[in-house]
Write an enzyme that holds these catalytic residues in place. Structure first.
Site, PDB file in Angstrom:
ATOM      1  N   CYS A 103      56.515  53.637  86.059  1.00 16.80           N
ATOM      2  CA  CYS A 103      55.127  53.186  85.906  1.00 16.80           C
ATOM      3  C   CYS A 103      54.562  54.034  84.785  1.00 16.80           C
ATOM      4  CB  CYS A 103      54.358  53.416  87.203  1.00 16.80           C
ATOM      5  SG  CYS A 103      52.578  53.213  87.020  1.00 16.80           S
ATOM      6  N   GLU A 109      44.388  57.983  86.264  1.00 13.09           N
ATOM      7  CA  GLU A 109      43.192  57.439  85.600  1.00 13.09           C
ATOM      8  C   GLU A 109      42.029  58.429  85.702  1.00 13.09           C
ATOM      9  OE1 GLU A 109      42.338  54.253  84.057  1.00 13.09           O
ATOM     10  OE2 GLU A 109      44.485  53.908  83.921  1.00 13.09           O
ATOM     11  N   ASP A 118      48.414  47.859  78.095  1.00 11.30           N
ATOM     12  CA  ASP A 118      48.673  48.330  79.457  1.00 11.30           C
ATOM     13  C   ASP A 118      47.456  47.966  80.299  1.00 11.30           C
ATOM     14  OD1 ASP A 118      49.906  49.748  81.627  1.00 11.30           O
ATOM     15  OD2 ASP A 118      48.574  51.432  81.238  1.00 11.30           O
ATOM     16  N   SER A 119      47.607  48.114  81.612  1.00  2.12           N
ATOM     17  CA  SER A 119      46.474  47.857  82.491  1.00  2.12           C
ATOM     18  C   SER A 119      45.374  48.909  82.314  1.00  2.12           C
ATOM     19  CB  SER A 119      46.958  47.871  83.941  1.00  2.12           C
ATOM     20  OG  SER A 119      47.647  49.076  84.196  1.00  2.12           O
ATOM     21  N   HIS A 158      51.789  55.141  84.119  1.00  4.28           N
ATOM     22  CA  HIS A 158      50.819  56.176  84.473  1.00  4.28           C
ATOM     23  C   HIS A 158      51.490  57.459  84.976  1.00  4.28           C
ATOM     24  CE1 HIS A 158      47.969  52.931  84.178  1.00  4.28           C
ATOM     25  NE2 HIS A 158      46.969  53.709  84.502  1.00  4.28           N
ATOM     26  N   CYS A 207      53.475  48.435  80.088  1.00  2.93           N
ATOM     27  CA  CYS A 207      53.124  48.420  81.511  1.00  2.93           C
ATOM     28  C   CYS A 207      54.357  47.912  82.250  1.00  2.93           C
ATOM     29  CB  CYS A 207      51.939  47.488  81.735  1.00  2.93           C
ATOM     30  SG  CYS A 207      51.535  47.234  83.474  1.00  2.93           S
TER      31      CYS A 207
HETATM   32  N1  DGL Z   1      50.504  50.462  84.075  1.00  2.77           N
HETATM   33  C1  DGL Z   1      51.018  50.065  85.351  1.00  2.77           C
HETATM   34  C2  DGL Z   1      52.531  50.094  85.341  1.00  2.77           C
HETATM   35  O1  DGL Z   1      53.145  50.664  84.477  1.00  2.77           O
HETATM   36  C3  DGL Z   1      50.542  50.960  86.462  1.00  2.77           C
HETATM   37  C4  DGL Z   1      49.083  50.908  86.749  1.00  2.77           C
HETATM   38  C5  DGL Z   1      48.657  49.663  87.454  1.00  2.77           C
HETATM   39  O2  DGL Z   1      48.953  49.471  88.642  1.00  2.77           O
HETATM   40  O3  DGL Z   1      47.997  48.888  86.777  1.00  2.77           O
HETATM   41  O4  DGL Z   1      53.126  49.533  86.229  1.00  2.77           O
END
Ligand code: DGL
Length: 272
Positions: free
Chosen positions: A185, A153, A11-12, A187, A74
């Site tokens: 998303c 975060e 993931d990011s 997050h 992600c």
């Molecule tokens: N993990 C990203 C998603 O699920 C969200 C966070 C980001 O913008 O990197 O889209």
């Protein structure tokens, strides 16, 4: 042994740990390597071209670590880079959009489905396409909710600030009669209690809030079974945590999101 190799999850940042948690619950014997690209988060506000470049480097790193399969935890990467990863990699690749859309289609009764996601995911139209493929009668209303990402975060997941942000983002859905909301998303599930409370208040008490984590874990279990790729035995699988920026607080925060104590685990910083 092919089956004993780890499952790569990336993931990011921290958000994908919500998917890793569901995978651990469904497949406790599997060994996971989780990569959070904390140096380059957020992905959701960047161009598809940039997200594809980042996704390639994360996937290549996990392949070098011997991953037998890749879970793209992600939504933004799943929305813009999944097809490319599937073509380029010689291991199976699973994303989170299709399972998220499935959870939404199963939850709505009015066939009016709200989706909140990053700018990149909304712009890609991926949820609209995935939902139409599952049930063309369901109408999708997708909106971006970018401020939820830094709040998650930061661990700032309750109180007046996230509540005010949620009110602002969810109010427009009230005019559209949606009765289910997909957290599109990875997050956003970290803010689930606030999002649920505000949706009950603004969209009606019966509004269902869903995400694709469990459906992703179920799809993963089915794929491992189909291809005879599941690890043998019932010994609990291990967990490796990798990040691309300073790992200082990651172990501590990860424990909260994973629902298991990994604070003693060494978090490794890698260069992609
Ligand atoms: N993990 C990203 C998603 O699920 C969200 C966070 C980001 O913008 O990197 O889209």
């Amino acid at each position: 042994m092919e089956q004993a190799r780890p499952i790569g999850v990336f993931d990011s940042g921290l958000g994908g740990l919500t998917v890793a948690r569901a995978v651990r619950a469904a497949l406790p014997a599997e060994h996971l390597v989780y990569l959070g690209d904390t140096a380059r988060v957020p992905y959701g506000t960047r161009s598809a071209h940039t997200v594809i470049r980042y996704a390639r480097s994360c996937a290549a790193h996990l392949q070098r670590r011997g991953a037998k399969l890749l879970v793209v935890a992600c939504n933004t990467v799943s929305a813009v880079a999944l097809d490319m990863l599937r073509v380029e990699l010689d291991i199976p690749v699973l994303g989170v959009i299709q399972p998220g859309a499935r959870a939404g289609v199963e939850a709505t009764r009015s066939q009016r489905l709200g989706v909140i996601a990053t700018r990149g995911t909304v712009a890609s139209g991926a949820y609209v396409r995935a939902t139409a493929a599952l049930d063309p009668r369901v109408e999708v209303f997708a909106r971006e909710a970018p401020l939820f990402v830094p709040l998650a975060e930061e661990g700032w997941v309750e109180g007046p600030v996230p509540e005010a942000v949620a009110r602002r983002y969810l109010a427009p859905f009230a005019q559209e009669g949606v009765d289910a909301l997909v957290l599109g998303c990875t997050h956003y599930p970290l803010l689930r209690p606030v999002i649920e409370a505000v949706s009950a208040e603004l969209l009606g008490p019966g509004t269902r809030v869903v995400d694709g984590a469990e459906a992703t874990a179920a799809a993963l279990a089915a794929l491992l079974e189909d291809r005879a790729m599941g690890v043998e035995g019932s010994e609990p699988g291990g967990m490796e945590l990798l990040v691309t920026d300073l790992p200082d607080r990651f172990g501590e925060v990860a424990s909260r999101f994973l629902g298991e104590d990994v604070s003693g685990l060494e978090v490794e910083q890698v260069d992609l």
